[in-house]
Design an enzyme around this catalytic site. Structure first.
Site, PDB file in Angstrom:
ATOM      1  CG  ASP A 194     -88.497  36.039-169.623  1.00 17.85           C
ATOM      2  OD1 ASP A 194     -88.031  37.030-170.174  1.00 17.85           O
ATOM      3  OD2 ASP A 194     -89.358  35.285-170.108  1.00 17.85           O
TER       4      ASP A 194
HETATM    5  N1  URA Z   1     -88.086  33.060-174.272  1.00 12.27           N
HETATM    6  C1  URA Z   1     -88.800  33.448-173.200  1.00 12.27           C
HETATM    7  O1  URA Z   1     -90.023  33.484-173.251  1.00 12.27           O
HETATM    8  N2  URA Z   1     -88.132  33.751-172.077  1.00 12.27           N
HETATM    9  C2  URA Z   1     -86.788  33.698-171.964  1.00 12.27           C
HETATM   10  O2  URA Z   1     -86.238  33.988-170.904  1.00 12.27           O
HETATM   11  C3  URA Z   1     -86.065  33.304-173.095  1.00 12.27           C
HETATM   12  C4  URA Z   1     -86.736  32.993-174.229  1.00 12.27           C
END
Ligand code: URA
Length: 239
Positions: free
Chosen positions: A104
């Site tokens: 993310d």
């Molecule tokens: N889990 C999440 O919530 N975000 C990420 O970027 C990776 C794993």
């Protein structure tokens, strides 16, 4: 042997065939100093091919790069809002790299980039169940029974999560810190898991991807994998 230029450019991992055709049309590819046209063929062992000023290197090795992604950087190829992209951090590496999976925008830490499209595709596939460990800071104090729930599986919109490992749990300054290891990679999974037990994530960092630890690689920096690490990664992808 002579091959079409777009095929040679794609095979060298510099672009997709479609992009290569656009570059040829735009006059950005030369063969022995002469601007090439669409449909032209060349022999990369015998002729000097320049693609947007860069020499085409036939038979060069693939690149495998571990990046410590800072928060605020996107893992997409482009962004309409012009935010920083993971590819900006590796701009000095020639060729077209792909991320293996994604993080993310607000997640930090370990992400692999490579121009080995087949390996990237295989490792990102859920079948390979690559282990990933995240350092999590979540709001509030998480009770022991909720830690157990997260380990056993919680039900999210897209179903029950697979068993996870949790370690190094500590409470400080109104937050719980913990390390969680998953073998799944659903969208926003860690954030959604913690939310489901009432503790929103306030900081998330991936500290390990398979056997690759982020260690003391500074934020925003990258390093090339060693030959041994590449071998281990390929073994994983063939498993
Ligand atoms: N889990 C999440 O919530 N975000 C990420 O970027 C990776 C794993």
């Amino acid at each position: 042997m002579k091959e079409r230029l777009q095929k040679l450019i794609a095979a060298a991992g510099l672009a997709s065939r479609r992009e290569a055709e656009e570059w040829i049309r735009a006059g950005e590819v030369t063969v022995d100093g002469v601007v090439a046209g669409l449909g032209d063929k060349a022999d990369p062992l015998d002729q000097k091919i320049l693609v947007r000023g860069n020499p085409l290197e036939p038979g060069r090795k693939n690149r495998y790069v571990l990046v410590n992604k800072p928060a605020g950087v996107m893992c997409t190829r482009s962004d309409p809002q012009d935010r920083r992209l993971i590819f900006d951090l590796v701009r000095d590496i020639p060729g077209r790299l792909f991320t293996i999976g994604r993080l993310d925008m607000t997640t930090e830490g370990a992400i692999l980039l490579t121009d080995d499209g087949a390996l990237a595709h295989r490792l990102a596939h859920p079948r390979f169940k690559v282990e990933k460990t995240y350092l999590v800071r979540a709001r509030g104090q998480i009770r022991r029974e909720n830690i157990r729930l997260l380990e056993q599986g919680v039900t999210l919109e897209d179903g029950l999560t697979a068993p996870a490992r949790i370690g190094n749990v500590r409470f400080s300054g109104g937050h719980t810190w913990l390390e969680i290891t998953l073998r799944e990679g659903r969208n926003r999974q860690v954030r959604r898991m913690l939310e489901s037990v009432g503790h929103p994530v306030s900081r998330l960092k991936r500290i390990r991807y398979a056997f690759l630890e982020i260690g003391d690689l500074p934020s925003g920096h990258y390093r090339f994998l060693t030959a041994e690490e590449i071998g281990r990664l390929k073994n994983l992808a063939n498993g």
